[in-house]
Motif scaffolding. Structure first.
Motif, mmCIF file in Angstrom:
data_model
loop_
_atom_site.group_PDB
_atom_site.id
_atom_site.type_symbol
_atom_site.label_atom_id
_atom_site.label_comp_id
_atom_site.label_asym_id
_atom_site.label_seq_id
_atom_site.Cartn_x
_atom_site.Cartn_y
_atom_site.Cartn_z
ATOM 1 N N TYR A 35 -35.382 -13.753 -4.979
ATOM 2 C CA TYR A 35 -34.722 -12.695 -5.239
ATOM 3 C C TYR A 35 -35.352 -11.852 -6.714
ATOM 4 C CZ TYR A 35 -32.352 -8.431 -4.923
ATOM 5 O OH TYR A 35 -31.886 -6.749 -4.624
ATOM 6 N N SER A 36 -36.315 -11.126 -6.605
ATOM 7 C CA SER A 36 -37.198 -10.248 -8.092
ATOM 8 C C SER A 36 -36.731 -10.589 -8.950
ATOM 9 C CB SER A 36 -37.796 -10.013 -7.181
ATOM 10 O OG SER A 36 -38.278 -8.592 -6.915
ATOM 11 N N THR A 37 -35.256 -9.810 -8.594
ATOM 12 C CA THR A 37 -34.172 -9.190 -9.414
ATOM 13 C C THR A 37 -32.844 -9.825 -9.938
ATOM 14 O OG1 THR A 37 -34.742 -6.898 -7.860
ATOM 15 C CG2 THR A 37 -33.020 -6.944 -9.531
ATOM 16 N N THR A 38 -32.248 -9.561 -11.160
ATOM 17 C CA THR A 38 -31.771 -10.478 -11.773
ATOM 18 C C THR A 38 -30.224 -9.209 -11.542
ATOM 19 O OG1 THR A 38 -32.713 -11.260 -13.589
ATOM 20 C CG2 THR A 38 -30.231 -11.044 -13.671
ATOM 21 N N VAL A 39 -29.294 -10.048 -10.870
ATOM 22 C CA VAL A 39 -28.058 -9.614 -10.021
ATOM 23 C C VAL A 39 -26.617 -10.479 -10.788
ATOM 24 C CG1 VAL A 39 -26.497 -8.785 -8.372
ATOM 25 C CG2 VAL A 39 -29.619 -9.067 -8.372
ATOM 26 N N ASN A 40 -25.921 -9.548 -11.144
ATOM 27 C CA ASN A 40 -24.411 -9.989 -11.391
ATOM 28 C C ASN A 40 -23.682 -8.730 -10.617
ATOM 29 O OD1 ASN A 40 -21.786 -10.670 -12.365
ATOM 30 N ND2 ASN A 40 -22.604 -10.679 -14.388
ATOM 31 N N ASN B 172 -24.613 -13.667 -8.217
ATOM 32 C CA ASN B 172 -24.524 -13.839 -9.993
ATOM 33 C C ASN B 172 -25.940 -14.490 -9.780
ATOM 34 O OD1 ASN B 172 -25.259 -14.303 -12.444
ATOM 35 N ND2 ASN B 172 -23.498 -15.573 -12.692
ATOM 36 N N TRP B 173 -27.105 -13.933 -9.877
ATOM 37 C CA TRP B 173 -28.648 -14.322 -9.503
ATOM 38 C C TRP B 173 -29.506 -14.106 -10.662
ATOM 39 C CZ3 TRP B 173 -30.479 -17.296 -4.848
ATOM 40 C CH2 TRP B 173 -31.264 -17.126 -5.051
ATOM 41 N N THR B 174 -30.019 -15.141 -11.301
ATOM 42 C CA THR B 174 -31.465 -14.198 -12.280
ATOM 43 C C THR B 174 -32.673 -14.438 -10.931
ATOM 44 O OG1 THR B 174 -30.161 -16.787 -13.024
ATOM 45 C CG2 THR B 174 -32.606 -15.936 -14.336
ATOM 46 N N ALA B 175 -33.496 -13.964 -11.308
ATOM 47 C CA ALA B 175 -34.406 -13.152 -10.598
ATOM 48 C C ALA B 175 -35.377 -14.770 -10.143
ATOM 49 C CB ALA B 175 -35.657 -12.055 -11.501
ATOM 50 N N GLY B 176 -36.095 -14.537 -9.079
ATOM 51 C CA GLY B 176 -37.138 -15.730 -9.560
ATOM 52 C C GLY B 176 -36.446 -16.844 -7.294
ATOM 53 N N CYS B 177 -36.750 -18.302 -7.406
ATOM 54 C CA CYS B 177 -36.995 -18.928 -6.252
ATOM 55 C C CYS B 177 -35.545 -19.851 -6.974
ATOM 56 C CB CYS B 177 -37.638 -18.865 -5.528
ATOM 57 S SG CYS B 177 -38.685 -18.334 -4.892
ATOM 58 N N ALA C 80 -21.869 -21.015 -1.003
ATOM 59 C CA ALA C 80 -21.650 -19.437 -2.083
ATOM 60 C C ALA C 80 -22.732 -18.749 -2.512
ATOM 61 C CB ALA C 80 -19.821 -19.756 -2.726
ATOM 62 N N THR C 81 -23.706 -19.427 -3.022
ATOM 63 C CA THR C 81 -24.005 -18.567 -3.647
ATOM 64 C C THR C 81 -25.453 -18.332 -2.426
ATOM 65 O OG1 THR C 81 -24.472 -19.817 -5.506
ATOM 66 C CG2 THR C 81 -26.108 -18.076 -4.502
ATOM 67 N N ARG D 117 -24.872 -11.089 1.496
ATOM 68 C CA ARG D 117 -23.591 -10.174 1.457
ATOM 69 C C ARG D 117 -23.678 -9.241 0.612
ATOM 70 N NH1 ARG D 117 -17.633 -11.808 2.497
ATOM 71 N NH2 ARG D 117 -17.438 -9.511 2.789
ATOM 72 N N MET D 118 -24.392 -9.481 -0.026
ATOM 73 C CA MET D 118 -24.770 -8.010 -1.574
ATOM 74 C C MET D 118 -25.382 -7.236 -1.285
ATOM 75 S SD MET D 118 -26.939 -6.808 -4.377
ATOM 76 C CE MET D 118 -28.213 -8.249 -4.262
ATOM 77 N N ARG D 119 -25.087 -5.715 -1.415
ATOM 78 C CA ARG D 119 -25.471 -4.425 -1.081
ATOM 79 C C ARG D 119 -25.864 -3.655 -2.054
ATOM 80 N NH1 ARG D 119 -22.512 -1.053 2.875
ATOM 81 N NH2 ARG D 119 -19.924 -1.356 2.159
ATOM 82 N N TYR D 120 -24.794 -3.113 -3.340
ATOM 83 C CA TYR D 120 -24.758 -2.407 -4.082
ATOM 84 C C TYR D 120 -25.520 -2.376 -5.080
ATOM 85 C CZ TYR D 120 -19.676 -1.078 -1.581
ATOM 86 O OH TYR D 120 -19.047 -0.267 -0.860
#
Length: 457
Positions: A301-306, A313-318, A324-325, A331-334
């Motif tokens: 995923y190319s975007t950093t997400v919290n 809690n995701w850092t952009a990249g693969c 759990a992740t 499920r993340m959409r907001y």
């Protein structure tokens, strides 16, 4: 006559068969009378050795002797008699045609071979069943034995697979949780599966604020289509798609909770125009267990997400994601700019990553890992009453084809992603009914080109 006798006993001429001449005038040879009846003599008599007395030898005639062959001289070609050609034998004493067939032996040494009556046989050709050195050619027998061996091996393999397959079939079928999820709609040509992802609790603790919402919702709705020929497809239906059940508007993800899974299947059939043959639903936490059993899957995923709602809690990249992740990722959409459409795309990515990892050699060559993954998967899904291990295998293969380079992926078509039918329903996705019917008709026929489809019209 003395000169003739000397010629007969000379060693200048190689041994051969010299034709005798039956003289019509017995007086021309003084010894013919003592030889008996002329007609009783064989037509060809062997030359006598020089050691025999010329006076005691059979009477000879003044018939010109054959000229010895010299090197390079051509052998006269004579036609064999009809009797000799036919292989028939003649009684002794009966004259044979002097134009007998004379042939060379196989080595080309120029030796002549007489008729069968002469007592000298032609050399027989080596039998095709004999190998050099006198060994019997066993090609035919070997080929027959190989076929028997192959047949026995195949029978043993089939017996093994039958015994092992029956046990495996019963074990898998015994692990499945089944319920009524199909309709009585008429069959269509393609094989179609409805794959659902529900946040219904199965004993696994959830993460984020959405995990504490009452009831359950069908957050993931995928239609997998396998035509008789052509490309397989995997199409998402947005969870907020507007549908009408018993004259009541609602979002499609609430249909199963309100009216049951058969009602949800009927709504999908209404959207696609295709009969749903089987349904498989993964409960909340099931995906997490499967990913952990696989040792994680790679997601991008190319975007950093919290995101607090999903717990991602995701850092952009693969990255290689654990269970759990991976669940939060799907499920993340907001925090996704494209909302539910982006979530549907990531859900397809998660399932494709699971199928890819599960079918890899590193997993398939580890019996303990295969068993662990199988138990986690079977314990986390609910299927329709007609599903069996074979239909599950077909579904997995079709999913792999659809998510491959020749597959068709995407979503249904819509006209308005923020449509409000009334205040009680809230924001919904308004679908394009005619466009979607046309899409699934081509997908079922296998005539649609590979690639990505769907979106706003």
């Amino acid at each position: 006559m003395a000169q003739e006798s000397d010629d007969v006993t000379s060693n200048d001429t190689p041994p051969s068969f010299v034709p005798t001449h039956h003289s019509k005038n017995p007086s021309q040879s003084g010894t013919h009378a003592s030889a008996g009846n002329q007609d009783d003599l064989p037509s060809f008599a062997p030359r006598r050795s020089s050691s025999h007395n010329s006076q005691s030898s059979a009477p000879r005639h003044d018939f010109p002797r054959a000229t010895p062959r010299t090197s390079g001289s051509a052998r006269p070609q004579r036609a064999a008699s009809a009797a000799y050609r036919s292989g028939s034998s003649q009684p002794r004493g009966q004259r044979r045609d002097s134009s007998r067939d004379v042939s060379r032996n196989a080595s080309g040494d120029g030796r002549q071979y007489g008729s069968p009556a002469s007592g000298i046989r032609r050399p027989q050709r080596q039998s095709s069943a004999m190998r050099p050195g006198g060994r019997r050619n066993g090609n035919t027998r070997i080929r027959f034995n190989v076929k028997r061996i192959v047949a026995v091996v195949i029978i043993l393999i089939l017996l093994f697979l039958a015994v092992f397959g029956i046990g495996l079939w019963n074990w898998v079928d015994g692990q499945l949780t089944k319920k009524s999820m199909l309709t009585t709609a008429a069959d269509t040509t393609a094989q179609t599966w409805l794959i659902l992802g529900s946040d219904q609790r199965d004993g696994t603790a959830g993460t984020g604020t959405e995990a504490d919402a009452p009831g359950f919702r069908t957050d993931t709705i995928l239609v997998l289509t396998k035509p008789k020929s052509g490309n397989s497809s995997l199409i998402s239906i947005p969870r907020d798609s507007l549908v009408q059940v018993n004259s009541t508007y609602m979002k499609i993800n609430a249909v199963a909770e309100i009216d049951g899974y058969s009602a949800l299947t009927g709504q999908v059939e209404s959207i696609t125009g295709q009969k749903i043959d089987h349904v498989a639903m993964i409960k909340f936490g099931g995906l997490e267990k499967v990913v952990n059993a696989l040792g994680g899957v790679e997601l991008c995923y190319s975007t950093t997400v919290n995101d607090a709602n999903s717990g991602l809690n995701w850092t952009a990249g693969c990255h290689v994601a654990n269970g759990a992740t991976a669940l939060a990722f799907s499920r993340m959409r907001y925090s996704d700019p494209t909302g539910d459409f982006g979530r549907a795309k990531r859900q397809r990515q998660v399932i494709a990553a699971i199928v890819k990892k599960a079918s890899s050699s590193s997993i398939l060559t580890s019996p303990s890992t295969v068993q662990k993954v199988a138990k986690a998967s079977l314990a986390s899904i609910v299927v329709d009453n007609k599903t069996n291990p074979y239909t599950l295998l077909k579904m997995a293969l079709a999913f792999k084809d659809a998510s491959g380079t020749n597959g068709v992926t995407g979503s249904v078509y819509w006209t308005n992603p923020d449509y409000y039918p009334n205040s009680s329903v809230g924001s919904t996705v308004l679908l394009d009914a005619s466009k979607n019917k046309s899409l699934f008709t081509s997908l079922a026929a296998g005539t649609h080109a590979k690639g990505t489809v769907g979106g706003q019209v």
